[in-house]
Design a protein around this motif. Structure first.
Motif, mmCIF file in Angstrom:
data_model
loop_
_atom_site.group_PDB
_atom_site.id
_atom_site.type_symbol
_atom_site.label_atom_id
_atom_site.label_comp_id
_atom_site.label_asym_id
_atom_site.label_seq_id
_atom_site.Cartn_x
_atom_site.Cartn_y
_atom_site.Cartn_z
ATOM 1 N N ALA A 48 13.981 -36.814 115.684
ATOM 2 C CA ALA A 48 15.067 -35.918 116.094
ATOM 3 C C ALA A 48 15.800 -35.432 114.852
ATOM 4 C CB ALA A 48 16.030 -36.645 117.036
ATOM 5 N N VAL A 49 15.907 -34.117 114.708
ATOM 6 C CA VAL A 49 16.602 -33.510 113.569
ATOM 7 C C VAL A 49 17.898 -32.886 114.073
ATOM 8 C CG1 VAL A 49 16.484 -31.792 111.724
ATOM 9 C CG2 VAL A 49 14.431 -33.083 112.372
ATOM 10 N N MET A 50 19.012 -33.367 113.524
ATOM 11 C CA MET A 50 20.332 -32.971 114.004
ATOM 12 C C MET A 50 20.980 -31.977 113.040
ATOM 13 S SD MET A 50 20.036 -35.040 116.489
ATOM 14 C CE MET A 50 21.613 -34.654 117.262
ATOM 15 N N LEU A 51 21.392 -30.824 113.558
ATOM 16 C CA LEU A 51 22.131 -29.842 112.776
ATOM 17 C C LEU A 51 23.622 -29.971 113.061
ATOM 18 C CD1 LEU A 51 19.889 -26.653 113.154
ATOM 19 C CD2 LEU A 51 19.676 -28.565 111.555
ATOM 20 N N ASP A 52 24.421 -29.517 112.110
ATOM 21 C CA ASP A 52 25.881 -29.624 112.243
ATOM 22 C C ASP A 52 26.435 -28.354 112.908
ATOM 23 O OD1 ASP A 52 28.520 -30.382 112.026
ATOM 24 O OD2 ASP A 52 28.689 -29.803 109.910
ATOM 25 N N PHE A 53 26.119 -28.174 114.188
ATOM 26 C CA PHE A 53 26.582 -26.975 114.893
ATOM 27 C C PHE A 53 28.101 -26.915 114.978
ATOM 28 C CE2 PHE A 53 22.243 -27.295 116.707
ATOM 29 C CZ PHE A 53 21.812 -25.996 116.450
ATOM 30 N N GLY A 54 28.756 -28.072 115.017
ATOM 31 C CA GLY A 54 30.198 -28.105 115.201
ATOM 32 C C GLY A 54 30.987 -27.464 114.073
ATOM 33 N N SER A 55 30.386 -27.329 112.887
ATOM 34 C CA SER A 55 31.105 -26.753 111.745
ATOM 35 C C SER A 55 30.986 -25.237 111.682
ATOM 36 C CB SER A 55 30.578 -27.351 110.430
ATOM 37 O OG SER A 55 30.830 -28.736 110.383
ATOM 38 N N HIS A 56 30.321 -24.640 112.656
ATOM 39 C CA HIS A 56 30.126 -23.199 112.654
ATOM 40 C C HIS A 56 30.723 -22.588 113.917
ATOM 41 C CE1 HIS A 56 27.146 -24.801 109.894
ATOM 42 N NE2 HIS A 56 27.129 -23.628 109.303
ATOM 43 N N ARG A 57 31.273 -21.408 113.782
ATOM 44 C CA ARG A 57 31.922 -20.740 114.897
ATOM 45 C C ARG A 57 30.938 -20.539 116.048
ATOM 46 N NH1 ARG A 57 35.400 -15.500 113.587
ATOM 47 N NH2 ARG A 57 36.729 -17.141 112.737
ATOM 48 N N HIS A 58 31.356 -20.957 117.241
ATOM 49 C CA HIS A 58 30.539 -20.847 118.462
ATOM 50 C C HIS A 58 29.185 -21.535 118.305
ATOM 51 C CE1 HIS A 58 33.634 -18.098 119.654
ATOM 52 N NE2 HIS A 58 33.281 -17.177 118.796
ATOM 53 N N GLY A 109 13.503 -41.958 115.213
ATOM 54 C CA GLY A 109 14.607 -41.988 114.272
ATOM 55 C C GLY A 109 15.246 -40.617 114.157
ATOM 56 N N PHE A 110 16.255 -40.514 113.281
ATOM 57 C CA PHE A 110 17.062 -39.301 113.189
ATOM 58 C C PHE A 110 17.186 -38.832 111.737
ATOM 59 C CE2 PHE A 110 18.472 -41.820 116.781
ATOM 60 C CZ PHE A 110 18.509 -40.897 117.819
ATOM 61 N N ILE A 111 17.067 -37.525 111.552
ATOM 62 C CA ILE A 111 17.399 -36.879 110.292
ATOM 63 C C ILE A 111 18.576 -35.954 110.579
ATOM 64 C CG2 ILE A 111 16.646 -35.249 108.526
ATOM 65 C CD1 ILE A 111 13.817 -36.318 108.846
ATOM 66 N N VAL A 112 19.688 -36.205 109.893
ATOM 67 C CA VAL A 112 20.911 -35.429 110.108
ATOM 68 C C VAL A 112 21.109 -34.493 108.925
ATOM 69 C CG1 VAL A 112 23.412 -35.534 110.446
ATOM 70 C CG2 VAL A 112 21.930 -37.286 111.464
ATOM 71 N N LEU A 113 21.096 -33.188 109.176
ATOM 72 C CA LEU A 113 21.248 -32.203 108.112
ATOM 73 C C LEU A 113 22.709 -31.763 108.033
ATOM 74 C CD1 LEU A 113 18.027 -30.033 108.604
ATOM 75 C CD2 LEU A 113 18.370 -32.064 107.191
ATOM 76 N N GLY A 114 23.468 -32.471 107.224
ATOM 77 C CA GLY A 114 24.874 -32.140 107.038
ATOM 78 C C GLY A 114 25.791 -33.145 107.702
ATOM 79 N N GLN A 115 26.582 -33.835 106.903
ATOM 80 C CA GLN A 115 27.515 -34.810 107.461
ATOM 81 C C GLN A 115 28.630 -34.139 108.243
ATOM 82 O OE1 GLN A 115 27.794 -36.034 103.527
ATOM 83 N NE2 GLN A 115 27.256 -38.169 103.861
ATOM 84 N N GLY A 116 29.052 -32.969 107.780
ATOM 85 C CA GLY A 116 30.173 -32.314 108.428
ATOM 86 C C GLY A 116 31.392 -33.222 108.411
ATOM 87 N N THR A 117 32.046 -33.336 109.559
ATOM 88 C CA THR A 117 33.218 -34.224 109.672
ATOM 89 C C THR A 117 32.842 -35.526 110.373
ATOM 90 O OG1 THR A 117 33.832 -33.138 111.753
ATOM 91 C CG2 THR A 117 34.801 -32.256 109.729
ATOM 92 N N ARG A 118 31.533 -35.861 110.359
ATOM 93 C CA ARG A 118 31.045 -37.004 111.131
ATOM 94 C C ARG A 118 30.754 -38.240 110.288
ATOM 95 N NH1 ARG A 118 26.000 -33.917 113.736
ATOM 96 N NH2 ARG A 118 25.798 -33.414 111.524
ATOM 97 N N ASP A 119 31.293 -38.312 109.076
ATOM 98 C CA ASP A 119 30.944 -39.421 108.192
ATOM 99 C C ASP A 119 31.286 -40.777 108.800
ATOM 100 O OD1 ASP A 119 30.062 -40.500 105.581
ATOM 101 O OD2 ASP A 119 32.159 -41.084 105.410
ATOM 102 N N ALA A 120 32.451 -40.893 109.442
ATOM 103 C CA ALA A 120 32.849 -42.176 110.034
ATOM 104 C C ALA A 120 31.872 -42.585 111.131
ATOM 105 C CB ALA A 120 34.264 -42.079 110.597
ATOM 106 N N MET A 121 31.458 -41.622 111.963
ATOM 107 C CA MET A 121 30.498 -41.919 113.022
ATOM 108 C C MET A 121 29.148 -42.318 112.437
ATOM 109 S SD MET A 121 27.682 -40.655 114.874
ATOM 110 C CE MET A 121 27.667 -38.867 114.825
ATOM 111 N N LEU A 122 28.716 -41.630 111.379
ATOM 112 C CA LEU A 122 27.436 -41.933 110.761
ATOM 113 C C LEU A 122 27.445 -43.312 110.109
ATOM 114 C CD1 LEU A 122 26.649 -38.439 109.186
ATOM 115 C CD2 LEU A 122 25.517 -39.485 111.163
#
Length: 346
Positions: A80-90, A140-153
């Motif tokens: 699963a490859v996770m993008l940081d959609f939350g850091s972008h408008r809409h 497993g997971f590959i996360v592309l961009g921590q964004g504001t999720r460092d504490a969760m990661l």
């Protein structure tokens, strides 16, 4: 019809019937387990037997049901490859850098015959990640961009879930990360401004992002090398191009006029150039500018953008390699990639 001819007909599947592994085994004159090994790429089969079984399977249009095969094995062969959609408008990501990373990861996974599952919905906290992993949604997971999720990661890194993150590398993070030296990147931008005799610097970016915070701190560290240098900070609510352009335009309209700008990405640097141009200001005459990522368009933009280079050509392979080490039961160390400034027109 004789018994002999009837027996012969039983050896062949009925026209239109769906071929099974048992049918292939009879036609290839091997056992059903041997067919299974061939179709699953097992090395415990001779090349002659493999070719015979595959010839029969292909001649009769047999296709391996990969989903069913996954259920029969411990691994799903899916990442699963996770993008940081939350850091972008809409939730709309338009930065080419992210897609360069994604392309590198996709290529590395295909070489290993792994499936890529892009940003499964609903994975917003540690429990959701862990439940998805335990339900065998992915290995497993590959996360592309921590964004504001460092504490969760960081919490997820303690949950015994295979995880690799593209972003800031911190020795105490508790999870494997691959990325550039963001603090050094900020320092390099600052030294570029010092060499150009710039005095009033502006950092454009959201320092809630771990990567961007380190870049800002590196820039400030370079500024301290000279007493008459000031550093201003312009937060951006979204990493989208238009959000950056609008924010910089409003900043300039308020009467502020920096003579050096460090933008959080090359795409943001392009937005900065447009906002300054609207006020009749151009780089490098009126201000110096440094972007980040060294995406291909940065070299061909007008003016060509000075930027901090990240080694995206090796990032995808490294992310996949580190994840597979964990999937295989090993430990993976974080890696900081070479970080350098590419000086162009700005």
């Amino acid at each position: 019809m004789t018994k002999k001819s009837a027996s012969k007909n039983e050896q062949r599947p009925k026209p239109g019937a769906r071929l099974t592994m048992q049918d292939i085994a009879r036609l290839a004159q091997v056992s059903t387990p041997t067919v299974s090994r061939v179709l699953n790429g097992s090395p415990l089969v001779t090349e002659e037997t493999r070719e015979r079984v595959m010839a029969v399977a292909q001649a009769h249009g047999y296709a391996v049901n990969r989903n069913a095969a996954k259920l029969r094995h411990t691994r799903t062969n899916t990442v699963a490859v996770m993008l940081d959609f939350g850091s972008h408008r809409h939730g709309a990501i338009g930065d080419p850098f992210i897609f360069e990373l994604l392309a590198g990861v996709s290529e590395a996974l295909s070489i290993r015959n792994q499936d890529l599952l892009l940003s499964p919905p609903g994975l917003e906290d540690v429990r959701a990640f862990r439940d998805f992993y335990q339900a065998r949604g992915a290995d497993g997971f590959i996360v592309l961009g921590q964004g504001t999720r460092d504490a969760m990661l960081r919490e997820l890194g303690r949950a015994d879930v295979p995880l690799v993150v593209w972003g800031a590398v911190a020795p105490d993070a508790g999870y494997c990360a691959i990325g550039s030296d963001n603090f050094l990147g900020g320092e390099l931008a600052g030294r570029h401004f010092l060499a150009k005799k710039r005095k009033h610097w502006l950092f454009v970016g959201d320092i809630r992002h771990e990567e961007l915070r380190l870049r800002y701190e590196g820039l400030c560290a370079a500024a301290k090398e000279q007493d008459d240098v000031t550093v201003d900070f312009l937060p951006i609510a979204s990493m989208a191009f238009h959000a950056t352009a609008d924010t910089v335009t409003a900043y300039l309209a308020a009467g502020r006029l920096p003579d050096a700008v460090f933008a959080f990405s090359d795409t943001a640097a392009m937005a900065v150039i447009g906002a300054f141009k609207e006020r009749g200001l151009a780089a490098p005459t009126d201000y110096s500018l440094v972007g980040y990522n060294n995406i291909p368009p940065a070299a061909h933009f007008s003016p060509a953008i000075t930027t901090i280079n990240q080694k995206t050509d090796v990032a995808g392979a490294l992310l996949v390699e580190k994840l597979m080490q964990q999937v295989d039961g090993g430990r993976a160390r974080s890696t900081t990639l070479p970080t350098e400034i590419v000086v162009r027109d700005t």
